[in-house]
Scaffold this motif. Structure first.
Motif, PDB file in Angstrom:
ATOM      1  N   ILE A  76     -41.740 -12.780  42.361  1.00 22.30           N
ATOM      2  CA  ILE A  76     -41.979 -12.186  43.676  1.00 22.30           C
ATOM      3  C   ILE A  76     -43.095 -11.163  43.549  1.00 22.30           C
ATOM      4  CG2 ILE A  76     -40.977 -10.837  45.555  1.00 22.30           C
ATOM      5  CD1 ILE A  76     -38.222 -11.924  44.695  1.00 22.30           C
ATOM      6  N   LYS A  77     -44.145 -11.363  44.306  1.00 21.88           N
ATOM      7  CA  LYS A  77     -45.287 -10.450  44.272  1.00 21.88           C
ATOM      8  C   LYS A  77     -45.435  -9.824  45.646  1.00 21.88           C
ATOM      9  CE  LYS A  77     -47.535 -13.002  40.575  1.00 21.88           C
ATOM     10  NZ  LYS A  77     -48.746 -13.727  40.112  1.00 21.88           N
ATOM     11  N   ASN A  78     -44.967  -8.580  45.747  1.00 28.26           N
ATOM     12  CA  ASN A  78     -44.915  -7.869  47.016  1.00 28.26           C
ATOM     13  C   ASN A  78     -45.616  -6.526  46.861  1.00 28.26           C
ATOM     14  OD1 ASN A  78     -44.304  -6.517  49.367  1.00 28.26           O
ATOM     15  ND2 ASN A  78     -42.079  -6.713  49.182  1.00 28.26           N
ATOM     16  N   VAL A  79     -46.709  -6.345  47.573  1.00 27.85           N
ATOM     17  CA  VAL A  79     -47.493  -5.128  47.420  1.00 27.85           C
ATOM     18  C   VAL A  79     -46.709  -3.887  47.839  1.00 27.85           C
ATOM     19  CG1 VAL A  79     -48.535  -5.175  49.727  1.00 27.85           C
ATOM     20  CG2 VAL A  79     -49.801  -4.162  47.809  1.00 27.85           C
ATOM     21  N   GLU A  80     -45.691  -4.051  48.670  1.00 31.40           N
ATOM     22  CA  GLU A  80     -44.873  -2.932  49.119  1.00 31.40           C
ATOM     23  C   GLU A  80     -43.783  -2.559  48.115  1.00 31.40           C
ATOM     24  OE1 GLU A  80     -45.639  -1.199  51.758  1.00 31.40           O
ATOM     25  OE2 GLU A  80     -47.303  -2.562  52.247  1.00 31.40           O
ATOM     26  N   ASN A  81     -43.526  -3.431  47.168  1.00 30.98           N
ATOM     27  CA  ASN A  81     -42.478  -3.195  46.173  1.00 30.98           C
ATOM     28  C   ASN A  81     -42.926  -3.800  44.848  1.00 30.98           C
ATOM     29  OD1 ASN A  81     -40.072  -2.550  44.913  1.00 30.98           O
ATOM     30  ND2 ASN A  81     -38.956  -4.302  45.741  1.00 30.98           N
ATOM     31  N   LYS A  82     -43.931  -3.162  44.255  1.00 31.35           N
ATOM     32  CA  LYS A  82     -44.586  -3.762  43.087  1.00 31.35           C
ATOM     33  C   LYS A  82     -43.737  -3.653  41.822  1.00 31.35           C
ATOM     34  CE  LYS A  82     -48.405  -1.301  43.528  1.00 31.35           C
ATOM     35  NZ  LYS A  82     -48.292  -0.606  44.838  1.00 31.35           N
ATOM     36  N   TYR A  83     -43.145  -2.462  41.575  1.00 29.60           N
ATOM     37  CA  TYR A  83     -42.411  -2.254  40.330  1.00 29.60           C
ATOM     38  C   TYR A  83     -41.705  -0.895  40.348  1.00 29.60           C
ATOM     39  CZ  TYR A  83     -46.859   0.154  39.567  1.00 29.60           C
ATOM     40  OH  TYR A  83     -47.974   0.943  39.724  1.00 29.60           O
ATOM     41  N   TYR A  84     -40.774  -0.755  39.398  1.00 29.53           N
ATOM     42  CA  TYR A  84     -40.116   0.521  39.108  1.00 29.53           C
ATOM     43  C   TYR A  84     -40.422   0.883  37.652  1.00 29.53           C
ATOM     44  CZ  TYR A  84     -37.380  -0.956  43.184  1.00 29.53           C
ATOM     45  OH  TYR A  84     -36.992  -1.393  44.427  1.00 29.53           O
ATOM     46  N   HIS A  85     -40.003   2.068  37.236  1.00 29.37           N
ATOM     47  CA  HIS A  85     -40.191   2.494  35.858  1.00 29.37           C
ATOM     48  C   HIS A  85     -38.871   2.410  35.094  1.00 29.37           C
ATOM     49  CE1 HIS A  85     -43.989   5.081  36.892  1.00 29.37           C
ATOM     50  NE2 HIS A  85     -44.159   3.795  37.081  1.00 29.37           N
ATOM     51  N   LEU A  86     -38.973   2.168  33.798  1.00 29.59           N
ATOM     52  CA  LEU A  86     -37.798   2.120  32.929  1.00 29.59           C
ATOM     53  C   LEU A  86     -38.228   2.530  31.529  1.00 29.59           C
ATOM     54  CD1 LEU A  86     -34.744   1.169  32.653  1.00 29.59           C
ATOM     55  CD2 LEU A  86     -35.706  -0.934  31.679  1.00 29.59           C
ATOM     56  N   ILE A  87     -37.514   3.482  30.931  1.00 24.52           N
ATOM     57  CA  ILE A  87     -37.800   3.881  29.555  1.00 24.52           C
ATOM     58  C   ILE A  87     -37.048   2.961  28.601  1.00 24.52           C
ATOM     59  CG2 ILE A  87     -37.497   5.682  27.806  1.00 24.52           C
ATOM     60  CD1 ILE A  87     -39.731   6.263  29.764  1.00 24.52           C
ATOM     61  N   ILE A  88     -37.795   2.394  27.656  1.00 18.02           N
ATOM     62  CA  ILE A  88     -37.222   1.514  26.630  1.00 18.02           C
ATOM     63  C   ILE A  88     -37.550   2.101  25.265  1.00 18.02           C
ATOM     64  CG2 ILE A  88     -37.188  -0.799  25.637  1.00 18.02           C
ATOM     65  CD1 ILE A  88     -38.149  -1.897  28.298  1.00 18.02           C
ATOM     66  N   LEU A  89     -36.538   2.311  24.432  1.00 18.11           N
ATOM     67  CA  LEU A  89     -36.711   2.864  23.096  1.00 18.11           C
ATOM     68  C   LEU A  89     -36.244   1.855  22.056  1.00 18.11           C
ATOM     69  CD1 LEU A  89     -35.223   6.386  23.867  1.00 18.11           C
ATOM     70  CD2 LEU A  89     -37.660   5.848  23.636  1.00 18.11           C
ATOM     71  N   VAL A  90     -36.965   1.793  20.948  1.00 21.42           N
ATOM     72  CA  VAL A  90     -36.646   0.843  19.882  1.00 21.42           C
ATOM     73  C   VAL A  90     -35.597   1.452  18.944  1.00 21.42           C
ATOM     74  CG1 VAL A  90     -37.566  -0.350  17.859  1.00 21.42           C
ATOM     75  CG2 VAL A  90     -38.895  -0.281  19.990  1.00 21.42           C
ATOM     76  N   GLU A  91     -34.468   0.779  18.833  1.00 22.64           N
ATOM     77  CA  GLU A  91     -33.382   1.281  17.987  1.00 22.64           C
ATOM     78  C   GLU A  91     -33.482   0.751  16.557  1.00 22.64           C
ATOM     79  OE1 GLU A  91     -28.561   1.886  18.365  1.00 22.64           O
ATOM     80  OE2 GLU A  91     -29.436   0.022  19.139  1.00 22.64           O
ATOM     81  N   ASN A  92     -33.943  -0.483  16.402  1.00 27.02           N
ATOM     82  CA  ASN A  92     -33.977  -1.093  15.067  1.00 27.02           C
ATOM     83  C   ASN A  92     -35.025  -2.208  15.033  1.00 27.02           C
ATOM     84  OD1 ASN A  92     -32.719  -3.339  16.369  1.00 27.02           O
ATOM     85  ND2 ASN A  92     -30.707  -2.420  16.001  1.00 27.02           N
ATOM     86  N   ALA A  93     -35.081  -2.936  13.924  1.00 25.78           N
ATOM     87  CA  ALA A  93     -36.106  -3.967  13.743  1.00 25.78           C
ATOM     88  C   ALA A  93     -35.977  -5.080  14.778  1.00 25.78           C
ATOM     89  CB  ALA A  93     -36.018  -4.546  12.329  1.00 25.78           C
ATOM     90  N   VAL A  94     -34.751  -5.453  15.109  1.00 22.30           N
ATOM     91  CA  VAL A  94     -34.554  -6.477  16.139  1.00 22.30           C
ATOM     92  C   VAL A  94     -35.092  -5.973  17.475  1.00 22.30           C
ATOM     93  CG1 VAL A  94     -32.824  -7.793  17.440  1.00 22.30           C
ATOM     94  CG2 VAL A  94     -32.555  -7.469  14.969  1.00 22.30           C
ATOM     95  N   GLY A  95     -34.860  -4.697  17.770  1.00 23.56           N
ATOM     96  CA  GLY A  95     -35.361  -4.112  19.004  1.00 23.56           C
ATOM     97  C   GLY A  95     -36.879  -4.108  19.062  1.00 23.56           C
ATOM     98  N   TYR A  96     -37.530  -3.851  17.931  1.00 22.49           N
ATOM     99  CA  TYR A  96     -38.993  -3.873  17.901  1.00 22.49           C
ATOM    100  C   TYR A  96     -39.517  -5.270  18.253  1.00 22.49           C
ATOM    101  CZ  TYR A  96     -43.757  -3.922  16.169  1.00 22.49           C
ATOM    102  OH  TYR A  96     -45.117  -4.080  16.071  1.00 22.49           O
TER     103      TYR A  96
END
Length: 271
Positions: A76-96
């Protein structure tokens, strides 16, 4: 021992948005005896190698992360609702490895104004990652500020189902602006009533409070405005400089556990 770690921080690899050079970042960490530091640049980990090298040399633990652009469905590509923010942190090698897969998806299938991910791909590559609800631009904060507490709790349920309570945190930030103070109150209430963990973060874009004017000039360049334009994009009253543990504790009296949660998260991140 309890300690504070900056887990939401933008270096100059957040192009024309972050004004924290790695040299000054490490310098701040050494000056204030920080055990760990994280970088969470917008949509990328371009600074990862230099960040790890300089942290290792300085005896500071590096925590790798990213502030992702999240949408419900990248189709869905909507100029009025393009995206939100989310913090993602790497916990381990699988996460990387999973973060790399998310970034690859974001710049390929997900790109629309920004490199985006959606809930489906996040769920598929969630192992080894820790997430926070991010800033006022996050999905959960946006719903709360719009008065949609029921929908916000539905999204919280989604994160708890995918990440569990050990890898999902509600993020509070210094209430430099009225909206952030209101959001913090919402998050305090939800955390108390649902027994969910909070983490205190600064959403840092520059090192010292004295850097604010230079950062405003940078934002004007990014948005193709003159600094004198009254309608230009600005951070306004929001002060996004790096703070010490004592400063964070003074900002959040009675919520010391949220300040120390940042250090606890950093202690768990290793790969």
């Amino acid at each position: 021992m309890a300690h504070f770690t900056h887990l939401h921080l933008h270096t100059d690899y957040s192009l024309l948005d972050g004004a924290i050079t790695l040299d000054r970042l490490i310098g701040f960490g050494k000056q204030h005896n920080l055990k760990a530091l994280a970088i969470t640049d917008h949509g990328n980990i371009f600074g990862a190698v230099k960040f790890f090298q300089q942290c290792t040399k300085a005896g500071i633990k590096p925590v790798l992360g990213m502030e992702a652009y999240l949408t419900e469905d990248v189709r869905i590509k909507n100029v009025e609702n393009k995206y939100y923010h989310l913090i993602i942190l790497v916990e381990n090698a699988v996460g990387y490895k999973n973060l790399c897969k998310l970034i690859s998806f974001a710049y390929g299938e997900g790109f629309y104004f920004k490199p985006r991910i959606d809930y489906k791909i996040l769920a598929a590559h969630s192992e080894g990652l820790i997430v926070t609800s991010a800033c006022l631009g996050g999905h959960i904060p946006s719903l709360l500020m719009a008065g949609n507490e029921q929908l916000a709790n539905t999204q919280i349920d989604w994160f708890l189902n995918v990440f569990g309570e050990r890898r999902f945190y509600l993020e509070i930030q210094p209430p430099d602006q009225k909206d952030q103070a209101i959001l913090n109150d919402h998050l305090f209430h939800i955390a108390k009533t649902r027994g969910l963990p909070l983490v205190a973060a600064g959403d840092c874009h520059y090192v010292s409070a004295d850097d604010r004017e230079a950062h405003e000039v940078m934002l004007a360049i990014q948005t193709h405005h003159k600094i004198t334009d009254p309608d230009r994009f600005t951070f306004g009253d929001c002060r996004v400089h790096m703070r010490t543990a004592d400063e964070m504790l003074a900002i959040f009296p009675g919520h010391e556990e949220a300040v120390w949660a940042s250090g606890e998260i950093a202690d768990r991140c290793s790969f």
